[in-house]
Design an enzyme around this catalytic site. Structure first.
Site, mmCIF file in Angstrom:
data_model
loop_
_atom_site.group_PDB
_atom_site.id
_atom_site.type_symbol
_atom_site.label_atom_id
_atom_site.label_comp_id
_atom_site.label_asym_id
_atom_site.label_seq_id
_atom_site.Cartn_x
_atom_site.Cartn_y
_atom_site.Cartn_z
ATOM 1 C CG HIS A 49 -10.203 -32.908 -1.898
ATOM 2 N ND1 HIS A 49 -9.264 -33.833 -2.290
ATOM 3 C CD2 HIS A 49 -10.041 -32.738 -0.558
ATOM 4 C CE1 HIS A 49 -8.551 -34.189 -1.240
ATOM 5 N NE2 HIS A 49 -9.000 -33.558 -0.180
ATOM 6 N N GLY A 56 -12.259 -61.600 -22.749
ATOM 7 C CA GLY A 56 -13.005 -60.364 -23.009
ATOM 8 C C GLY A 56 -13.820 -60.040 -21.754
#
Ligand code: FAD
Length: 484
Positions: free
Chosen positions: A463, A201
């Site tokens: 971007h 986990g």
């Protein structure tokens, strides 16, 4: 008996202290009882110190691979004592900050072990506070002097926020020496040469990633067929490939059946599904097989509070079946995450105030694992969506198609989105790769606002950023991907 409080919270972890601040903001006379350390497991032994350790590992990794970036760094090295000291310092600073926040919001901190003594119907709840518990580990901060302590306190509402502790498997009891829990793994006295991590986990994988990056020979043993079992299978698969490329050994569908301690380490018998058995040897074993709620010794059963499999049963606003008693955070069940505890605390207090509160939506709680590569997700996995009978449209975008990922030198990773094919509802988002724990929140907001696939496709992403992969993954689900 001391003055009555409107709200008394047992436990000063992220669930408890956030609930206390919100309660104070809403004008309630508020107290927090804490037996060991403000900030709870999260700030002292969980979220924060692990991230500090992992940051050291990350920088070490980049230093080792500096030549990939045209840089010359002579063989980097580390001082484990200093790495741990930094991690403990970060914890101490933040736990100290919680003390400041209590003071600022005029919240009483009562130091000691709390127990519900009396919960009369319709009347105030009474809580006794005993001595400070001998901590499992030394408190990060000295206990502040001059604050409230032992005694009997009354409150109209008592919120149980007592958190959780490591789950222990019979025969594999941690001894703090050869067999560690997260407490010992967080502050190793020396760097182990070899390590077995039982359980994959978030806690197990983060420690596996830390110790592997710092040079230990690490084997992860997972009972289920997939590592990081709650994650989307495809994402866990990409993560596994990267871990194995780094040299992490992983056994899935494998059960630890015996652990023998010797002078030089542990000898661990592992059985696989096909009945084959093998013996692994290592200096240390980290037991990371989950956590269990701290429900004992709180007087909950005596007060008639329903507890099911070690978890206090609550409604979507944190209320138990007993008037005036509530539970939030780890003690109230999974997902056992700090942000879930905080949100539950806020909802609980606002509901007590009578505000128009939304119930807890567990499907919209993100999960993050800060291993290398990172993993982050929210909502349903592809498999779970299909199991729920949904027809799905799945979008994928790999890090290799993203300019920023290439510029960062991080070309391995995947962003995956799962939509309902009929309604366009975003059912889940799953990511593996650099910085995805910072990206996932974009999808969490989208889900929370019930954003449509059209709106996501019409959103402008800056971007060059890794976030463009979120856009591309959505576009891909609808046959419009650009850079792939
Ligand atoms: C190694 C590790 C890494 C983790 N990493 C992350 C992560 O990256 N992100 C994330 O979201 N979660 C993470 N978690 C989980 C996170 O720490 C927990 O979900 C979170 O701390 C739960 O908050 P809580 O307020 O419910 O309980 P806790 O933080 O456990 O706080 C409970 C507090 O109650 C006190 N207490 C208990 N009983 C009594 C009593 N009778 N009287 C008085 N005080 C009492 C305890 O001393 C404790 O301070 C991690 C956990 C571990 C172990």
């Amino acid at each position: 008996m001391a003055d009555a409080y409107d709200i008394l919270i047992i436990g000063g972890g992220p669930g408890g202290y956030v609930a206390a601040i919100r309660a104070a903001q809403l004008g309630f006379k508020t107290a927090v009882v804490e037996r060991e350390h403000l900030g709870g497991i999260c700030l002292n032994w969980g979220c924060i110190p692990t991230k500090a350790l992992l940051r050291s590992a990350e920088i070490f990794h980049y230093a080792e691979n500096a030549s990939n970036y045209g840089l010359k760094i002579q063989k980097p090295d580390f001082d484990m004592e200093a790495v741990v000291k930094r991690s403990r310092g970060v914890s101490g600073q933040l736990a100290g900050g919680v003390g400041y926040l209590m003071k600022k919001n005029k919240i009483d901190v009562i130091w000691g072990e709390a127990k519900i003594a009396k919960a009369p119907k319709g009347g105030p709840v009474e809580v006794t506070v005993g001595k400070m518990q001998k901590p499992v580990v030394e408190p990060q901060n000295p206990i502040p002097k001059g604050v409230l302590g032992e005694g009997r306190y009354k409150a109209k509402h008592v919120i149980v926020a007592t958190g959780a502790r490591p789950r222990v498997l019979p025969g594999i009891e941690p001894d703090g020496d050869r067999i560690w829990t997260y407490f010992e793994a967080m502050k190793p006295k020396a760097m182990p040469k070899s390590l077995i991590v039982m359980g994959s986990g978030a806690i197990g994988i983060e420690f596996a990633s830390f110790y592997k990056t710092m040079g230990a020979d690490v084997t992860v043993v997972e009972l289920l067929p997939q590592i990081m079992p709650v994650e989307d299978a495809e994402i866990a698969g990409v993560a596994r490939k990267q871990f194995e490329k780094q040299g992490l050994k992983i056994l899935t569908g494998a059960k630890v059946t015996k652990v023998e301690k010797g002078a030089n380490g542990v000898s661990v018998t592992v059985e696989t599904k096909d009945g084959k058995s093998q013996t692994l040897k290592a200096e240390r074993l980290i037991s990371a097989v989950g956590v269990m709620g701290n429900t004992e010794g709180l007087g909950l059963e005596e007060a008639g509070v329903q507890i099911e499999r070690g978890i206090v049963k609550i409604d979507p606003y944190g209320k138990t079946n007993v008037e005036g008693i509530y539970a939030i955070g780890d003690v109230a069940g999974p997902p056992m995450l700090a942000h879930k505890a905080e949100h539950e605390g806020t909802i609980c207090v606002e509901k007590i105030k009578g505000l128009d509160v939304h119930p807890m939506k567990k499907t919209e709680i993100p999960g993050c694992t800060y291993c290398q590569p990172q993993v982050a997700s929210v909502g349903l996995t592809e498999a779970k969506a299909k199991e729920a009978g949904r027809k799905v449209k799945v979008g994928r975008f790999t890090f290799r198609g993203n300019g920023k990922a290439i510029a960062l030198g991080e070309p391995e990773g995947l962003v995956k989105t799962v939509f309902d094919a009929e309604t366009g509802e975003l059912l889940g988002a799953h990511m593996v790769g650099a910085e995805v724990t910072e990206l996932i929140q974009g999808f969490v907001i989208a889900m929370g606002l019930e954003t449509t696939e059209e709106e996501l496709m019409h959103t402008v992403f800056p971007h060059p950023t890794l976030s463009e992969m979120m856009h591309e993954s959505v576009l891909d689900a609808f046959g419009r991907v650009i850079h792939m």
